[in-house]
Design a protein around this motif. Structure first.
Motif, PDB file in Angstrom:
ATOM      1  N   LYS A  18       0.821  -1.228   0.000  1.00  0.00           N
ATOM      2  CA  LYS A  18       0.000   0.000   0.000  1.00  0.00           C
ATOM      3  C   LYS A  18       0.846   1.266   0.000  1.00  0.00           C
ATOM      4  CE  LYS A  18      -3.726  -2.375   2.476  1.00  0.00           C
ATOM      5  NZ  LYS A  18      -4.368  -2.771   1.209  1.00  0.00           N
ATOM      6  N   SER A  19       1.973   1.196  -0.683  1.00  0.00           N
ATOM      7  CA  SER A  19       2.877   2.345  -0.736  1.00  0.00           C
ATOM      8  C   SER A  19       3.798   2.215  -1.941  1.00  0.00           C
ATOM      9  CB  SER A  19       3.711   2.423   0.546  1.00  0.00           C
ATOM     10  OG  SER A  19       4.821   3.283   0.390  1.00  0.00           O
ATOM     11  N   ILE A  20       3.834   3.271  -2.777  1.00  0.00           N
ATOM     12  CA  ILE A  20       4.748   3.293  -3.922  1.00  0.00           C
ATOM     13  C   ILE A  20       6.193   3.220  -3.442  1.00  0.00           C
ATOM     14  CG2 ILE A  20       5.619   4.700  -5.825  1.00  0.00           C
ATOM     15  CD1 ILE A  20       2.953   3.629  -6.531  1.00  0.00           C
ATOM     16  N   THR A  21       6.481   3.962  -2.366  1.00  0.00           N
ATOM     17  CA  THR A  21       7.840   3.987  -1.817  1.00  0.00           C
ATOM     18  C   THR A  21       8.280   2.601  -1.376  1.00  0.00           C
ATOM     19  OG1 THR A  21       7.524   6.263  -1.053  1.00  0.00           O
ATOM     20  CG2 THR A  21       9.327   5.019  -0.062  1.00  0.00           C
ATOM     21  N   ALA A  22       7.388   1.880  -0.679  1.00  0.00           N
ATOM     22  CA  ALA A  22       7.721   0.539  -0.190  1.00  0.00           C
ATOM     23  C   ALA A  22       7.954  -0.428  -1.350  1.00  0.00           C
ATOM     24  CB  ALA A  22       6.613   0.021   0.720  1.00  0.00           C
ATOM     25  N   VAL A  23       7.158  -0.306  -2.412  1.00  0.00           N
ATOM     26  CA  VAL A  23       7.340  -1.163  -3.584  1.00  0.00           C
ATOM     27  C   VAL A  23       8.680  -0.886  -4.241  1.00  0.00           C
ATOM     28  CG1 VAL A  23       6.463  -1.742  -5.883  1.00  0.00           C
ATOM     29  CG2 VAL A  23       4.862  -1.399  -3.995  1.00  0.00           C
ATOM     30  N   ALA A  24       9.008   0.391  -4.395  1.00  0.00           N
ATOM     31  CA  ALA A  24      10.289   0.764  -4.998  1.00  0.00           C
ATOM     32  C   ALA A  24      11.451   0.208  -4.183  1.00  0.00           C
ATOM     33  CB  ALA A  24      10.380   2.288  -5.103  1.00  0.00           C
ATOM     34  N   ARG A  25      11.336   0.312  -2.876  1.00  0.00           N
ATOM     35  CA  ARG A  25      12.400  -0.192  -2.001  1.00  0.00           C
ATOM     36  C   ARG A  25      12.507  -1.709  -2.114  1.00  0.00           C
ATOM     37  NH1 ARG A  25      10.350   1.322   2.612  1.00  0.00           N
ATOM     38  NH2 ARG A  25      11.063   3.477   2.343  1.00  0.00           N
ATOM     39  N   HIS A  26      11.368  -2.379  -2.191  1.00  0.00           N
ATOM     40  CA  HIS A  26      11.361  -3.840  -2.251  1.00  0.00           C
ATOM     41  C   HIS A  26      12.018  -4.360  -3.527  1.00  0.00           C
ATOM     42  CE1 HIS A  26       9.866  -7.900  -1.475  1.00  0.00           C
ATOM     43  NE2 HIS A  26       9.418  -7.946  -2.715  1.00  0.00           N
TER      44      HIS A  26
END
Length: 300
Positions: A18-26
Protein backbone atom coordinates in the motif's frame (compact mmCIF):
# COMPACT_ATOMS: atom_id res chain seq x y z
CA UNK A 1 -4.62 -5.85 -22.78
CA UNK A 2 -0.90 -5.28 -23.06
CA UNK A 3 0.12 -6.35 -19.56
CA UNK A 4 3.65 -7.39 -18.58
CA UNK A 5 4.79 -9.74 -15.85
CA UNK A 6 6.86 -6.95 -14.35
CA UNK A 7 3.78 -4.76 -14.05
CA UNK A 8 1.85 -7.58 -12.39
CA UNK A 9 4.64 -8.21 -9.88
CA UNK A 10 4.80 -4.51 -9.05
CA UNK A 11 1.03 -4.23 -8.76
CA UNK A 12 0.62 -7.21 -6.41
CA UNK A 13 3.39 -5.73 -4.27
CA UNK A 14 1.55 -2.40 -4.27
CA UNK A 15 -1.63 -4.16 -3.12
CA UNK A 16 0.38 -5.71 -0.31
CA UNK A 17 2.51 -2.77 0.84
CA UNK A 18 0.00 0.00 0.00
CA UNK A 19 2.88 2.35 -0.74
CA UNK A 20 4.75 3.29 -3.92
CA UNK A 21 7.84 3.99 -1.82
CA UNK A 22 7.72 0.54 -0.19
CA UNK A 23 7.34 -1.16 -3.58
CA UNK A 24 10.29 0.76 -5.00
CA UNK A 25 12.40 -0.19 -2.00
CA UNK A 26 11.36 -3.84 -2.25
CA UNK A 27 12.32 -4.12 -5.94
CA UNK A 28 15.34 -1.80 -5.69
CA UNK A 29 14.01 0.64 -8.28
CA UNK A 30 13.08 4.32 -8.18
CA UNK A 31 9.64 5.60 -7.21
CA UNK A 32 9.12 7.23 -10.65
CA UNK A 33 9.77 3.83 -12.24
CA UNK A 34 7.03 2.21 -10.17
CA UNK A 35 4.63 5.11 -10.79
CA UNK A 36 5.21 4.97 -14.56
CA UNK A 37 4.66 1.20 -14.67
CA UNK A 38 1.43 1.57 -12.70
CA UNK A 39 0.29 4.38 -15.01
CA UNK A 40 0.92 2.21 -18.08
CA UNK A 41 -0.90 -0.69 -16.42
CA UNK A 42 -3.96 1.45 -15.66
CA UNK A 43 -4.03 2.69 -19.24
CA UNK A 44 -3.94 -0.90 -20.50
CA UNK A 45 -6.87 -1.82 -18.26
CA UNK A 46 -8.73 1.36 -19.11
CA UNK A 47 -9.72 2.18 -15.52
CA UNK A 48 -8.02 3.62 -12.43
CA UNK A 49 -6.55 0.83 -10.35
CA UNK A 50 -5.87 2.68 -7.11
CA UNK A 51 -6.12 6.00 -5.38
CA UNK A 52 -3.83 7.65 -2.85
CA UNK A 53 -5.45 9.07 0.28
CA UNK A 54 -3.00 10.70 2.62
CA UNK A 55 0.04 8.49 2.21
CA UNK A 56 -1.81 5.19 1.77
CA UNK A 57 -2.80 3.42 -1.45
CA UNK A 58 -6.33 2.03 -1.76
CA UNK A 59 -7.33 -0.24 -4.63
CA UNK A 60 -10.37 0.64 -6.72
CA UNK A 61 -12.92 -2.07 -7.67
CA UNK A 62 -10.98 -2.60 -10.91
CA UNK A 63 -7.76 -2.79 -8.89
CA UNK A 64 -9.21 -5.45 -6.59
CA UNK A 65 -10.25 -7.52 -9.60
CA UNK A 66 -6.78 -7.16 -11.10
CA UNK A 67 -5.15 -8.13 -7.80
CA UNK A 68 -6.99 -11.46 -7.71
CA UNK A 69 -6.25 -12.13 -11.36
CA UNK A 70 -2.60 -11.14 -11.11
CA UNK A 71 -2.01 -13.34 -8.07
CA UNK A 72 -3.63 -16.30 -9.82
CA UNK A 73 -1.55 -15.76 -12.97
CA UNK A 74 1.73 -15.40 -11.08
CA UNK A 75 0.94 -18.45 -8.95
CA UNK A 76 0.25 -20.50 -12.08
CA UNK A 77 3.54 -19.38 -13.62
CA UNK A 78 5.39 -20.27 -10.43
CA UNK A 79 3.73 -23.70 -10.39
CA UNK A 80 4.55 -24.17 -14.09
CA UNK A 81 8.21 -23.42 -13.38
CA UNK A 82 8.20 -25.96 -10.57
CA UNK A 83 6.61 -28.61 -12.80
CA UNK A 84 9.28 -28.02 -15.45
CA UNK A 85 11.99 -28.32 -12.79
CA UNK A 86 10.29 -31.53 -11.65
CA UNK A 87 10.53 -32.95 -15.17
CA UNK A 88 14.22 -31.99 -15.18
CA UNK A 89 14.72 -33.83 -11.91
CA UNK A 90 14.99 -30.73 -9.70
CA UNK A 91 12.91 -29.78 -6.68
CA UNK A 92 12.98 -26.06 -6.10
CA UNK A 93 10.64 -23.12 -6.03
CA UNK A 94 8.66 -21.23 -3.40
CA UNK A 95 6.34 -22.58 -0.72
CA UNK A 96 3.96 -20.13 0.96
CA UNK A 97 2.28 -21.16 4.21
CA UNK A 98 -0.05 -19.18 6.47
CA UNK A 99 -0.59 -20.40 10.04
CA UNK A 100 -2.47 -19.28 13.14
CA UNK A 101 -0.32 -17.91 15.94
CA UNK A 102 -0.30 -21.02 18.18
CA UNK A 103 1.07 -23.09 15.28
CA UNK A 104 4.24 -20.97 15.31
CA UNK A 105 5.47 -23.21 18.16
CA UNK A 106 5.89 -26.24 15.87
CA UNK A 107 5.52 -25.28 12.18
CA UNK A 108 9.05 -23.77 11.84
CA UNK A 109 10.50 -27.10 12.98
CA UNK A 110 8.44 -28.98 10.39
CA UNK A 111 9.51 -26.52 7.71
CA UNK A 112 13.11 -26.96 8.82
CA UNK A 113 12.86 -30.73 8.37
CA UNK A 114 11.31 -30.20 4.93
CA UNK A 115 13.99 -27.72 3.85
CA UNK A 116 16.73 -30.07 4.98
CA UNK A 117 15.60 -32.43 2.21
CA UNK A 118 14.85 -29.65 -0.30
CA UNK A 119 17.49 -26.96 0.38
CA UNK A 120 16.65 -25.03 -2.79
CA UNK A 121 13.03 -24.45 -1.75
CA UNK A 122 12.27 -20.91 -0.61
CA UNK A 123 9.79 -20.62 2.28
CA UNK A 124 7.40 -17.76 2.99
CA UNK A 125 5.66 -18.17 6.37
CA UNK A 126 2.84 -15.88 7.53
CA UNK A 127 1.88 -16.07 11.22
CA UNK A 128 -1.47 -14.40 11.90
CA UNK A 129 -4.55 -14.65 14.04
CA UNK A 130 -7.34 -16.90 12.80
CA UNK A 131 -9.20 -14.10 11.00
CA UNK A 132 -6.03 -13.08 9.18
CA UNK A 133 -5.37 -16.65 8.01
CA UNK A 134 -8.97 -17.03 6.82
CA UNK A 135 -8.73 -13.76 4.86
CA UNK A 136 -5.65 -15.08 3.08
CA UNK A 137 -7.45 -18.38 2.46
CA UNK A 138 -10.42 -16.55 0.95
CA UNK A 139 -8.08 -14.79 -1.49
CA UNK A 140 -6.08 -17.98 -2.21
CA UNK A 141 -2.79 -16.23 -1.35
CA UNK A 142 -0.85 -19.27 -0.11
CA UNK A 143 -0.11 -22.89 -0.93
CA UNK A 144 -1.64 -24.16 2.28
CA UNK A 145 -2.92 -23.06 5.68
CA UNK A 146 -2.57 -24.54 9.15
CA UNK A 147 -5.22 -23.96 11.80
CA UNK A 148 -7.02 -25.79 14.60
CA UNK A 149 -10.56 -25.28 13.29
CA UNK A 150 -11.19 -25.13 9.51
CA UNK A 151 -13.82 -22.57 8.45
CA UNK A 152 -17.20 -24.17 7.91
CA UNK A 153 -18.39 -21.47 5.50
CA UNK A 154 -15.67 -21.95 2.87
CA UNK A 155 -15.27 -24.70 0.28
CA UNK A 156 -11.99 -26.18 1.48
CA UNK A 157 -10.13 -29.46 1.75
CA UNK A 158 -9.07 -30.00 5.37
CA UNK A 159 -7.12 -32.89 6.90
CA UNK A 160 -6.16 -33.43 10.53
CA UNK A 161 -2.44 -34.17 10.78
CA UNK A 162 -1.52 -33.60 14.44
CA UNK A 163 -3.24 -33.62 17.82
CA UNK A 164 -3.75 -30.38 19.73
CA UNK A 165 -4.66 -31.02 23.37
CA UNK A 166 -5.87 -28.02 25.39
CA UNK A 167 -5.13 -28.02 29.13
CA UNK A 168 -6.30 -25.99 32.11
CA UNK A 169 -3.28 -24.33 33.72
CA UNK A 170 -2.66 -22.40 36.93
CA UNK A 171 0.34 -20.58 38.41
CA UNK A 172 2.74 -22.71 40.44
CA UNK A 173 1.64 -22.68 44.07
CA UNK A 174 -2.06 -22.19 43.28
CA UNK A 175 -4.30 -24.16 45.70
CA UNK A 176 -5.66 -26.32 42.87
CA UNK A 177 -2.17 -27.57 41.98
CA UNK A 178 -2.22 -29.68 45.16
CA UNK A 179 -5.36 -31.54 44.04
CA UNK A 180 -5.11 -34.90 42.29
CA UNK A 181 -8.56 -34.63 40.71
CA UNK A 182 -10.70 -31.52 40.20
CA UNK A 183 -14.33 -31.36 39.13
CA UNK A 184 -14.91 -28.83 36.37
CA UNK A 185 -17.67 -27.24 38.46
CA UNK A 186 -15.05 -26.21 41.03
CA UNK A 187 -13.46 -23.94 38.43
CA UNK A 188 -16.43 -21.58 38.76
CA UNK A 189 -14.72 -20.08 41.83
CA UNK A 190 -11.77 -18.83 39.79
CA UNK A 191 -11.45 -16.25 37.00
CA UNK A 192 -10.14 -17.26 33.57
CA UNK A 193 -7.80 -15.62 31.07
CA UNK A 194 -8.76 -16.81 27.59
CA UNK A 195 -7.74 -16.23 24.00
CA UNK A 196 -9.65 -13.60 22.05
CA UNK A 197 -13.06 -14.48 20.62
CA UNK A 198 -12.81 -16.01 17.15
CA UNK A 199 -9.47 -17.73 17.72
CA UNK A 200 -9.34 -21.49 17.23
CA UNK A 201 -8.45 -22.09 20.87
CA UNK A 202 -11.33 -19.92 22.07
CA UNK A 203 -13.82 -21.63 19.74
CA UNK A 204 -12.76 -25.02 21.09
CA UNK A 205 -12.99 -23.76 24.69
CA UNK A 206 -16.42 -22.20 24.23
CA UNK A 207 -17.76 -25.36 22.57
CA UNK A 208 -16.33 -27.58 25.33
CA UNK A 209 -17.59 -25.38 28.17
CA UNK A 210 -21.02 -25.28 26.56
CA UNK A 211 -21.11 -29.09 26.30
CA UNK A 212 -20.35 -29.25 30.05
CA UNK A 213 -23.01 -26.67 30.89
CA UNK A 214 -20.29 -24.54 32.44
CA UNK A 215 -19.81 -20.80 31.99
CA UNK A 216 -16.40 -19.57 33.15
CA UNK A 217 -15.82 -16.14 34.64
CA UNK A 218 -13.63 -14.45 32.03
CA UNK A 219 -11.44 -11.79 33.61
CA UNK A 220 -9.31 -11.06 30.58
CA UNK A 221 -9.15 -11.88 26.85
CA UNK A 222 -5.76 -11.75 25.15
CA UNK A 223 -4.56 -12.35 21.59
CA UNK A 224 -1.22 -13.88 22.55
CA UNK A 225 -0.36 -17.18 24.23
CA UNK A 226 2.77 -15.65 25.72
CA UNK A 227 0.76 -12.80 27.22
CA UNK A 228 -1.69 -15.32 28.72
CA UNK A 229 1.17 -17.31 30.25
CA UNK A 230 2.60 -14.16 31.82
CA UNK A 231 -0.84 -13.15 33.14
CA UNK A 232 -1.39 -16.59 34.71
CA UNK A 233 2.05 -16.45 36.28
CA UNK A 234 1.09 -13.09 37.71
CA UNK A 235 -1.85 -14.67 39.52
CA UNK A 236 -4.61 -13.12 37.43
CA UNK A 237 -6.44 -16.38 36.86
CA UNK A 238 -6.55 -19.79 35.21
CA UNK A 239 -6.18 -20.40 31.47
CA UNK A 240 -6.75 -23.01 28.79
CA UNK A 241 -3.71 -23.38 26.55
CA UNK A 242 -2.51 -25.67 23.79
CA UNK A 243 0.09 -28.29 24.69
CA UNK A 244 2.32 -26.72 22.03
CA UNK A 245 2.22 -23.33 23.74
CA UNK A 246 2.95 -25.01 27.08
CA UNK A 247 5.95 -26.91 25.75
CA UNK A 248 7.68 -23.76 24.51
CA UNK A 249 9.17 -20.67 26.07
CA UNK A 250 10.77 -19.82 29.39
CA UNK A 251 7.46 -18.41 30.68
CA UNK A 252 6.07 -21.94 30.98
CA UNK A 253 8.25 -22.67 34.02
CA UNK A 254 5.83 -20.89 36.36
CA UNK A 255 2.75 -22.79 35.18
CA UNK A 256 1.26 -26.13 36.13
CA UNK A 257 -1.30 -28.27 34.31
CA UNK A 258 -4.35 -29.05 36.44
CA UNK A 259 -5.94 -32.50 36.50
CA UNK A 260 -9.49 -31.35 35.73
CA UNK A 261 -12.37 -33.69 35.01
CA UNK A 262 -13.32 -33.64 31.29
CA UNK A 263 -9.95 -32.15 30.33
CA UNK A 264 -7.82 -31.91 28.30
CA UNK A 265 -9.88 -30.88 25.31
CA UNK A 266 -8.91 -33.17 22.45
CA UNK A 267 -8.58 -31.14 19.25
CA UNK A 268 -6.47 -31.37 16.10
CA UNK A 269 -4.32 -29.32 13.81
CA UNK A 270 -5.47 -29.23 10.18
CA UNK A 271 -3.88 -28.57 6.85
CA UNK A 272 -6.32 -26.55 4.76
CA UNK A 273 -6.46 -25.45 1.12
CA UNK A 274 -9.22 -24.36 -1.27
CA UNK A 275 -11.11 -27.30 -2.73
CA UNK A 276 -9.94 -28.04 -6.25
CA UNK A 277 -6.69 -26.10 -5.87
CA UNK A 278 -3.96 -27.55 -8.08
CA UNK A 279 -0.84 -27.59 -5.92
CA UNK A 280 2.64 -26.93 -7.17
CA UNK A 281 5.08 -29.89 -6.87
CA UNK A 282 6.66 -28.32 -3.78
CA UNK A 283 3.27 -27.67 -2.16
CA UNK A 284 2.15 -31.22 -2.98
CA UNK A 285 5.31 -32.60 -1.34
CA UNK A 286 4.76 -30.57 1.83
CA UNK A 287 1.07 -31.53 1.99
CA UNK A 288 2.05 -35.20 1.63
CA UNK A 289 4.78 -34.80 4.28
CA UNK A 290 2.28 -33.42 6.83
CA UNK A 291 -0.64 -35.72 6.04
CA UNK A 292 1.14 -38.98 5.21
CA UNK A 293 4.82 -39.14 6.15
CA UNK A 294 4.52 -37.34 9.49
CA UNK A 295 1.66 -39.59 10.61
CA UNK A 296 3.66 -42.69 9.69
CA UNK A 297 6.75 -41.41 11.45
CA UNK A 298 8.67 -41.27 8.18
CA UNK A 299 11.72 -39.02 8.44
CA UNK A 300 12.56 -36.84 5.47
Amino acid sequence: MNLTLRQLHLFTALARFKSITAVARHFHVTQPTVSMQMKDLAESVGLPLYEVIGKAVYLTPAGLELEDTARAMLAELEAFGQRIDDIKGFRRGKLTVAVVSTAEYFVPRLLGDFCAKYPEVEIALEVLNRNGVIQRLEHNLDDLYIMSKPPANLDVEAKAFMTNSLHVVAPAGHPLTQRKRIKHTELARYPFILRERGSGTRLACDSHFESLGFEPTVRLELGSNEAIKQAVQGGMGLAVLSEHALNAGAATGGLQILNVQSFPIHANWYTVRPNGKRPSPVAADFWRYLNVDLKKGVKL
